[in-house]
Design a protein around this motif. Structure first.
Motif, PDB file in Angstrom:
ATOM      1  N   TYR A  52      10.800  10.100  -8.186  1.00 36.50           N
ATOM      2  CA  TYR A  52       9.523  10.518  -8.761  1.00 36.50           C
ATOM      3  C   TYR A  52       9.630  10.639 -10.277  1.00 36.50           C
ATOM      4  CZ  TYR A  52       7.482  11.542  -4.207  1.00 36.50           C
ATOM      5  OH  TYR A  52       6.984  11.426  -2.953  1.00 36.50           O
ATOM      6  N   PRO A  89       5.592  14.718 -14.602  1.00 34.09           N
ATOM      7  CA  PRO A  89       4.193  14.834 -15.014  1.00 34.09           C
ATOM      8  C   PRO A  89       3.982  14.398 -16.463  1.00 34.09           C
ATOM      9  CG  PRO A  89       4.850  16.774 -13.763  1.00 34.09           C
ATOM     10  CD  PRO A  89       6.100  15.973 -14.002  1.00 34.09           C
ATOM     11  N   GLU A 135       3.740  10.642 -16.459  1.00 29.56           N
ATOM     12  CA  GLU A 135       2.448  10.267 -15.881  1.00 29.56           C
ATOM     13  C   GLU A 135       1.338  10.415 -16.911  1.00 29.56           C
ATOM     14  OE1 GLU A 135       2.196  10.897 -11.182  1.00 29.56           O
ATOM     15  OE2 GLU A 135       2.373  12.792 -12.266  1.00 29.56           O
ATOM     16  N   GLU A 136       1.349  11.539 -17.615  1.00 30.17           N
ATOM     17  CA  GLU A 136       0.310  11.804 -18.623  1.00 30.17           C
ATOM     18  C   GLU A 136       0.438  10.834 -19.796  1.00 30.17           C
ATOM     19  OE1 GLU A 136      -2.710  14.219 -20.601  1.00 30.17           O
ATOM     20  OE2 GLU A 136      -1.906  14.564 -18.607  1.00 30.17           O
ATOM     21  N   THR A 144       1.087   6.621 -12.531  1.00 28.63           N
ATOM     22  CA  THR A 144       1.306   7.752 -11.632  1.00 28.63           C
ATOM     23  C   THR A 144       2.328   7.409 -10.549  1.00 28.63           C
ATOM     24  OG1 THR A 144      -0.434   7.088 -10.086  1.00 28.63           O
ATOM     25  CG2 THR A 144      -1.094   8.453 -11.980  1.00 28.63           C
ATOM     26  N   ASN A 145       2.827   8.456  -9.905  1.00 29.38           N
ATOM     27  CA  ASN A 145       3.732   8.244  -8.776  1.00 29.38           C
ATOM     28  C   ASN A 145       3.049   7.482  -7.645  1.00 29.38           C
ATOM     29  OD1 ASN A 145       6.445   9.538  -9.283  1.00 29.38           O
ATOM     30  ND2 ASN A 145       5.108  11.240  -9.840  1.00 29.38           N
ATOM     31  N   GLU A 146       1.748   7.703  -7.493  1.00 31.51           N
ATOM     32  CA  GLU A 146       0.998   6.968  -6.467  1.00 31.51           C
ATOM     33  C   GLU A 146       0.983   5.470  -6.777  1.00 31.51           C
ATOM     34  OE1 GLU A 146       0.132  11.115  -6.115  1.00 31.51           O
ATOM     35  OE2 GLU A 146      -0.008   9.795  -7.860  1.00 31.51           O
TER      36      GLU A 146
END
Length: 210
Positions: free
Chosen positions: A51, A54, A57-58, A63-65
């Motif tokens: 993973y 955050p 991701e930001e 994203t992890n998705e």
């Protein structure tokens, strides 16, 4: 080495700043230039096997998705190695991208064959009046426009390619050095700022004597 306008311009998004600390690539984007024209593109997400934070991701918008169904790094990097072939490479803050490219290629036992040049180092020498030499600042300074978001790999590589070509055009306009050899640009990137004009004048005179 080939010509400086026939290269692959690339950009990585990663899980952190150092492959030596276990960070991996999560996206690669690249554009292939031939005589200054984009002739091909490469863009893929890749799953690093863990993973991402955050913060990443930001920062990237990845994203992890998005990564859950992406192919693993090794698979993507095999395709990217085929894409770049023996071409020379350009990146903005190239030491970062070179570290990750070499680390990922080492994992699949496919070493890089082309040489690297840094568009940021070149900009520091040719665009000394720019407020700073971050990619977004240079894009505004040179009126480079592109649809997309910074910190996504293909967008950043597209912008870098346009900035790179504008700098090569400036060298041509000012010194008559059109489509210089990649090696010349690599040497220019290592030349002290105060010696840039003398270096380019010397190169132009040498070529005109040929």
């Amino acid at each position: 080495m080939g010509k400086s306008d026939s290269v692959v311009v690339l950009d990585f998004e990663t899980t952190g700043v150092s492959p030596n600390m276990g960070d991996r690539a999560i996206e690669i984007g690249a554009v292939m230039l031939e005589d200054g024209v984009v002739v091909d593109r490469f863009q893929e997400l890749m799953n690093p096997g863990f993973y991402i934070s955050p913060f990443i991701e930001e920062y990237t918008g990845i994203t992890n998705e998005m990564l859950a169904d992406a192919p693993p790094c090794d698979e993507v990097m095999r395709r990217f190695h085929d894409f770049i072939g023996e071409r020379d490479l350009v990146a903005h803050n190239a030491s970062f991208d070179q570290r990750f490219l070499d680390a990922e290629l080492m994992r699949i036992s496919r070493p890089r064959r082309g040489s690297f040049a840094c568009s940021m180092l070149l900009a520091r020498r040719l665009l000394q009046d720019a407020p700073n030499h971050k990619l977004g600042t240079l894009a505004r300074y040179l009126n480079v426009t592109e649809e997309g978001d910074f910190h996504r790999a293909l967008f950043d590589s597209e912008v870098t390619a346009k900035i790179w070509m504008k700098m090569l055009e400036d060298i041509g306009d000012r010194h008559g050095l059109w489509s210089p050899e990649f090696d010349l640009i690599c040497r220019l990137c290592k030349t002290p700022k105060r010696g840039i004009e003398a270096f380019l004048i010397k190169q132009a005179l040498a070529i005109n004597r040929l």
